[in-house]
Design an enzyme around this catalytic site. Structure first.
Site, mmCIF file in Angstrom:
data_model
loop_
_atom_site.group_PDB
_atom_site.id
_atom_site.type_symbol
_atom_site.label_atom_id
_atom_site.label_comp_id
_atom_site.label_asym_id
_atom_site.label_seq_id
_atom_site.Cartn_x
_atom_site.Cartn_y
_atom_site.Cartn_z
ATOM 1 N N LYS A 61 0.848 -1.210 0.000
ATOM 2 C CA LYS A 61 0.000 0.000 0.000
ATOM 3 C C LYS A 61 0.876 1.249 0.000
ATOM 4 O O LYS A 61 1.631 1.484 0.931
ATOM 5 C CB LYS A 61 -0.913 -0.007 1.230
ATOM 6 C CG LYS A 61 -1.671 1.321 1.448
ATOM 7 C CD LYS A 61 -2.561 1.292 2.698
ATOM 8 C CE LYS A 61 -3.164 2.664 3.001
ATOM 9 N NZ LYS A 61 -4.004 2.666 4.226
ATOM 10 N N LYS A 66 -10.008 12.897 8.174
ATOM 11 C CA LYS A 66 -9.500 12.395 9.460
ATOM 12 C C LYS A 66 -9.414 13.533 10.474
ATOM 13 O O LYS A 66 -9.002 14.630 10.118
ATOM 14 C CB LYS A 66 -8.071 11.861 9.280
ATOM 15 C CG LYS A 66 -7.956 10.476 8.772
ATOM 16 C CD LYS A 66 -6.502 10.042 8.832
ATOM 17 C CE LYS A 66 -6.321 8.674 8.196
ATOM 18 N NZ LYS A 66 -7.090 7.609 8.828
ATOM 19 N N ARG A 77 -7.606 -0.350 1.027
ATOM 20 C CA ARG A 77 -8.148 -1.593 0.477
ATOM 21 C C ARG A 77 -8.617 -1.399 -0.967
ATOM 22 O O ARG A 77 -8.667 -2.363 -1.727
ATOM 23 C CB ARG A 77 -9.251 -2.129 1.398
ATOM 24 C CG ARG A 77 -10.472 -1.274 1.477
ATOM 25 C CD ARG A 77 -11.347 -1.618 2.692
ATOM 26 N NE ARG A 77 -10.782 -1.105 3.950
ATOM 27 C CZ ARG A 77 -11.343 -1.272 5.136
ATOM 28 N NH1 ARG A 77 -12.462 -1.974 5.257
ATOM 29 N NH2 ARG A 77 -10.786 -0.780 6.232
HETATM 30 N N1 BES Z 1 -4.146 4.480 6.969
HETATM 31 C C1 BES Z 1 -5.314 4.253 7.739
HETATM 32 C C2 BES Z 1 -5.104 3.221 8.831
HETATM 33 C C3 BES Z 1 -4.170 3.554 9.935
HETATM 34 C C4 BES Z 1 -4.494 4.509 10.870
HETATM 35 C C5 BES Z 1 -3.002 2.841 10.069
HETATM 36 C C6 BES Z 1 -3.643 4.760 11.908
HETATM 37 C C7 BES Z 1 -2.153 3.089 11.097
HETATM 38 C C8 BES Z 1 -2.468 4.058 12.031
HETATM 39 C C9 BES Z 1 -6.458 3.756 6.846
HETATM 40 O O1 BES Z 1 -6.449 4.256 5.562
HETATM 41 C C10 BES Z 1 -7.704 4.169 7.511
HETATM 42 O O2 BES Z 1 -7.946 5.319 7.586
HETATM 43 N N2 BES Z 1 -8.472 3.185 7.981
HETATM 44 C C11 BES Z 1 -9.693 3.439 8.650
HETATM 45 C C12 BES Z 1 -10.765 2.564 8.027
HETATM 46 C C13 BES Z 1 -12.160 2.929 8.377
HETATM 47 C C14 BES Z 1 -12.531 4.288 7.794
HETATM 48 C C15 BES Z 1 -13.116 1.869 7.860
HETATM 49 C C16 BES Z 1 -9.507 3.092 10.108
HETATM 50 O O3 BES Z 1 -8.787 2.134 10.423
HETATM 51 O O4 BES Z 1 -10.056 3.788 10.949
HETATM 52 ZN ZN ZN Z 2 -4.671 4.828 4.785
HETATM 53 MN MN MN Z 3 -7.450 6.080 5.381
#
Ligand code: BES
Ligand code: ZN
Ligand code: MN
Length: 459
Positions: free
Chosen positions: A227, A239, A313
């Protein structure tokens, strides 16, 4: 990186690595001065504890390194971080700790990210033990440092083009071929999800699909997928500030896939490689994908975007589909995919997912052998309905009832993964807390274990 592991050096200072229960016996056999000095310094041979013992001229006579209860090669990371510059050699260490693992831990522990700092810091060097393949140790240490540097480099200096440039350098160094499909070309080449996630970025930071291929025909093919989100704002489901702060590391999977690929190529393992890295910025603009959009994917499955922050994903879906077209003998994907993985296992222990029990056992054995910890989590079928969509074939954010966000993300990827052996790693790629040998910031996770697994599996 300076070469901190060397074949030979004159006058290297002896280091004695001791488990806590060996300490008393060791000190009894020394001059009274050493024992008194250890007591004065409260040296108990705790894991990572270092005692620099001077001689009467004020030079270093020898060094004691604590290994704690069991003794683990990783304690040698602290040694590298705590010693003054100079040359050292291991005079004694428990037989269970392999000399190459000691040398590698020492190299990993001396890592610093100093690209934006005034230079000049000198590193201690370690003379590798008898029979250690120094070139091999350096190659693995360099690959880990590359992954850490890429993760640490701020997002203004580690955009899609910089990742492409690094990929091109790696390919060139190892006689691999590389193709890069950029921007609107992604639509023509059928990477619709990669395009949709990355299209909101400014043109200089356009999305791209990087594909490196290496190795002789006839060898088994390993697909490495990573990724590469150079910055994850979350898109329009933006975010919160605290969550966005470290999102320069969201290309950690790409960095790890490239680093692992480089280790394999440098060692000429008897395999072929396809390194597949989708690189995007999850940015916000008038052209950004929206919550509620339905995307096409390379596989042909339609995906409803429930949340634009579940972008990893989406790009991996297309990259995994591409992997399947190459009919690999093994597919590995690495991604900083979910915050939920951290809720489950914390920052030090990345989960891995596979339905292949034999592969899982090989990964666990390798992780143990090289002290690069991983923890298996299940592709729990009971949660797969949580990614059903009312309007499309599948959606990218799971229903709240399923809760297990790292698992449901893995189940999403499984819909796109090749039919053969496949493992997904939801890595953190980061030390949130600095400690000697483990500076805060980018960390290489799982790739030493994966390398050891691959070397054994395809021997
Ligand atoms: N890159 C993030 C996941 C992440 C966050 C990895 C903090 C490591 C530390 C990913 O793209 C993301 O934002 N995932 C969300 C998914 C959700 C919106 C379904 C998450 O994990 O909150
Ligand atoms: Zn991400
Ligand atoms: Mn994300």
């Amino acid at each position: 990186m300076t070469e901190v592991v060397v074949d030979h050096a004159e006058g290297a200072v002896p280091v004695h690595a001791l488990c806590d229960k060996e300490l008393a016996g060791f000190l009894d056999g020394r001059q009274a001065f050493v024992k008194a000095f250890a007591e004065l310094s409260d040296f108990k041979a705790k894991a990572g504890q270092v005692l620099v013992v001077p001689d009467t001229a004020g030079a270093i006579d020898r060094v004691l390194l604590g290994l704690g209860e069991a003794g683990d090669a990783q304690s040698f990371r602290a040694l590298a971080a705590k010693l003054p510059a100079g040359d050292y050699r291991i005079a004694s260490a428990p037989a269970e700790i392999a000399p190459d693992q000691i040398a590698l831990a020492f190299a990993l522990g001396s890592y610093r990210f100093d690209r934006y700092k005034k230079k000049g810091e000198k590193h201690p060097r370690l003379v590798a033990g008898e029979g250690v393949d120094v070139a091999q140790v350096r190659s693995i240490a360099h690959a880990c440092a590359l992954a850490r540097d890429m993760v640490n480099t701020p997002p203004n200096d580690m955009g899609p083009l910089q990742i492409e440039t690094i990929a091109r350098e790696i390919a060139e160094q190892h006689g691999a071929s590389i193709t890069v499909i950029t921007g609107e070309g992604l639509l023509e080449a059928n990477y619709p999800a990669v395009h949709a996630v990355g299209r909101a970025a400014v043109p200089e930071r356009a999305p791209r699909m990087i594909e490196i291929t290496w190795g002789e025909a006839g060898k088994p093919l390993i697909a490495l997928v990573g990724k590469g989100v150079v910055f994850d704002t979350g898109g329009l489901d933006i975010k919160p500030a605290a969550g966005m702060r470290n999102m320069k590391k969201d290309m950690g999977g790409a960095a790890h896939a490239l680093a692992l690929g480089r280790m394999i190529m440098a060692a000429s393992l008897p395999v072929r490689l396809a390194i597949l890295v989708p690189v995007v910025e999850n940015a916000i603009s008038g052209d950004a994908m929206r919550p509620g959009d339905v995307l096409d994917s390379r596989k042909g499955l339609t995906i409803e975007v429930g949340n634009t922050d579940a972008e990893g994903r989406l790009i991996l879906a297309d990259a995994l589909t591409r992997a399947g077209e190459l009919e690999p003998a093994l597919t590995i994907d690495l991604a900083t995919l979910t915050g939920a993985a951290r809720m489950a296992l914390g920052p030090q222990l990345p989960p891995f997912y596979t339905d292949d029990d034999e592969l899982a056992a090989q990964i666990e054995a390798a992780a143990q052998a090289v002290a690069d910890p991983l923890w298996r989590m299940p592709l729990w079928k009971g949660y797969v309905d949580s990614i059903d969509s009312d309007v499309a074939d599948i959606k990218n954010d799971s229903d709240a009832w399923a809760q297990a966000g790292s698992i449901t993300a893995a189940l999403f990827l499984q819909k796109f993964a090749p039919s053969g052996p496949w493992v997904h790693l939801d890595i953190f790629a980061w030390n949130p807390r600095g400690r000697p040998g483990w500076p805060s910031g980018g960390e290489a996770q799982s790739i030493r274990a994966l390398y050891a697994m691959i070397a054994a599996r395809f021997a």
